[in-house]
Design a protein around this motif. Structure first.
Motif, short mmCIF file in Angstrom:
data_model
loop_
_atom_site.label_atom_id
_atom_site.label_comp_id
_atom_site.label_asym_id
_atom_site.label_seq_id
_atom_site.Cartn_x
_atom_site.Cartn_y
_atom_site.Cartn_z
N SER A 64 0.82 -1.22 0.00
CA SER A 64 0.00 0.00 0.00
C SER A 64 0.85 1.27 0.00
N CYS A 65 2.01 1.20 0.61
CA CYS A 65 2.88 2.38 0.66
C CYS A 65 3.53 2.68 -0.69
N PHE A 66 3.87 1.63 -1.41
CA PHE A 66 4.69 1.81 -2.60
C PHE A 66 4.01 1.46 -3.91
N LYS A 67 2.73 1.11 -3.89
CA LYS A 67 2.10 0.58 -5.10
C LYS A 67 2.12 1.55 -6.28
N ASP A 68 2.01 2.84 -6.04
CA ASP A 68 1.99 3.81 -7.13
C ASP A 68 3.29 4.60 -7.25
N ALA A 69 4.25 4.24 -6.44
CA ALA A 69 5.52 4.98 -6.45
C ALA A 69 6.43 4.48 -7.56
N PRO A 70 7.03 5.40 -8.29
CA PRO A 70 8.01 4.96 -9.29
C PRO A 70 9.28 4.46 -8.59
N GLU A 71 9.98 3.57 -9.25
CA GLU A 71 11.23 3.08 -8.70
C GLU A 71 12.31 4.11 -8.96
N VAL A 72 12.95 4.58 -7.90
CA VAL A 72 14.00 5.59 -8.02
C VAL A 72 15.15 5.22 -7.09
N ALA A 73 16.30 5.72 -7.42
CA ALA A 73 17.45 5.55 -6.53
C ALA A 73 17.30 6.52 -5.37
N PRO A 74 17.44 6.04 -4.14
CA PRO A 74 17.31 6.94 -2.99
C PRO A 74 18.49 7.90 -2.90
N SER A 75 18.23 9.07 -2.36
CA SER A 75 19.30 10.04 -2.17
C SER A 75 20.26 9.53 -1.10
N SER A 76 21.46 10.04 -1.08
CA SER A 76 22.43 9.61 -0.07
C SER A 76 21.94 9.99 1.33
N LEU A 120 18.77 10.08 2.36
CA LEU A 120 17.77 9.09 2.74
C LEU A 120 18.44 7.77 3.10
N LYS A 121 19.40 7.32 2.31
CA LYS A 121 20.09 6.07 2.61
C LYS A 121 20.76 6.14 3.99
N ASN A 122 21.38 7.27 4.29
CA ASN A 122 22.03 7.42 5.59
C ASN A 122 21.02 7.36 6.73
N ARG A 123 19.88 8.00 6.56
CA ARG A 123 18.84 7.97 7.60
C ARG A 123 18.30 6.55 7.77
N LEU A 124 18.07 5.85 6.68
CA LEU A 124 17.55 4.49 6.76
C LEU A 124 18.57 3.55 7.38
N ARG A 125 19.82 3.75 7.09
CA ARG A 125 20.87 2.90 7.66
C ARG A 125 20.93 3.04 9.18
N LYS A 126 20.60 4.21 9.67
CA LYS A 126 20.63 4.43 11.12
C LYS A 126 19.50 3.71 11.82
N LEU A 127 18.39 3.45 11.13
CA LEU A 127 17.28 2.76 11.76
C LEU A 127 17.60 1.29 11.97
N PRO A 128 17.67 0.49 10.91
CA PRO A 128 17.97 -0.92 11.13
C PRO A 128 19.45 -1.26 11.03
N GLU A 129 20.23 -0.34 10.48
CA GLU A 129 21.67 -0.55 10.28
C GLU A 129 21.96 -1.84 9.54
N LYS A 130 21.24 -2.11 8.45
CA LYS A 130 21.46 -3.32 7.69
C LYS A 130 21.78 -3.07 6.23
N ASP A 131 21.16 -2.10 5.57
CA ASP A 131 21.33 -1.91 4.14
C ASP A 131 22.62 -1.14 3.87
#
Length: 93
Positions: A56-68, A70-81
């Protein structure tokens, strides 16, 4: 639940969330899918409630490369990607 079990449970929850969002690198994704295909109930139980949310979150979203940023913020959450790969949404059809 022991600390070790709690850590494993937390790690599985993080992996399941990253898998549902399509944010695992190829090696992590293949490992997660192998566990899922082996019939591991804990993996299926961790993933099943997340797939409809990701859909439901991503069904209409185009596939894009995340900004650096955003990647840094996401890495701080689960620290896996750590891949720097494009985020691909896994859809359950």
């Amino acid at each position: 639940m022991t600390d070790s079990q709690e850590n494993m449970s937390q790690e599985l929850a993080e992996l399941a969330a990253l898998y549902a969002a399509g944010a695992l690198d190829e090696k992590e994704r293949e490992s997660f899918e192998a566990r899922l295909l082996s019939g591991a109930e804990d993996v299926a139980n961790a993933l099943s409630p997340l797939l409809p949310i990701a859909e439901s979150c991503f069904k209409d979203a185009p596939e894009v490369a995340p900004s650096s940023n955003l990647k840094n913020r996401l890495r701080k959450l689960p620290e896996k990607d750590k891949s720097g790969e494009r985020v691909t949404v896994v859809r359950n059809h």
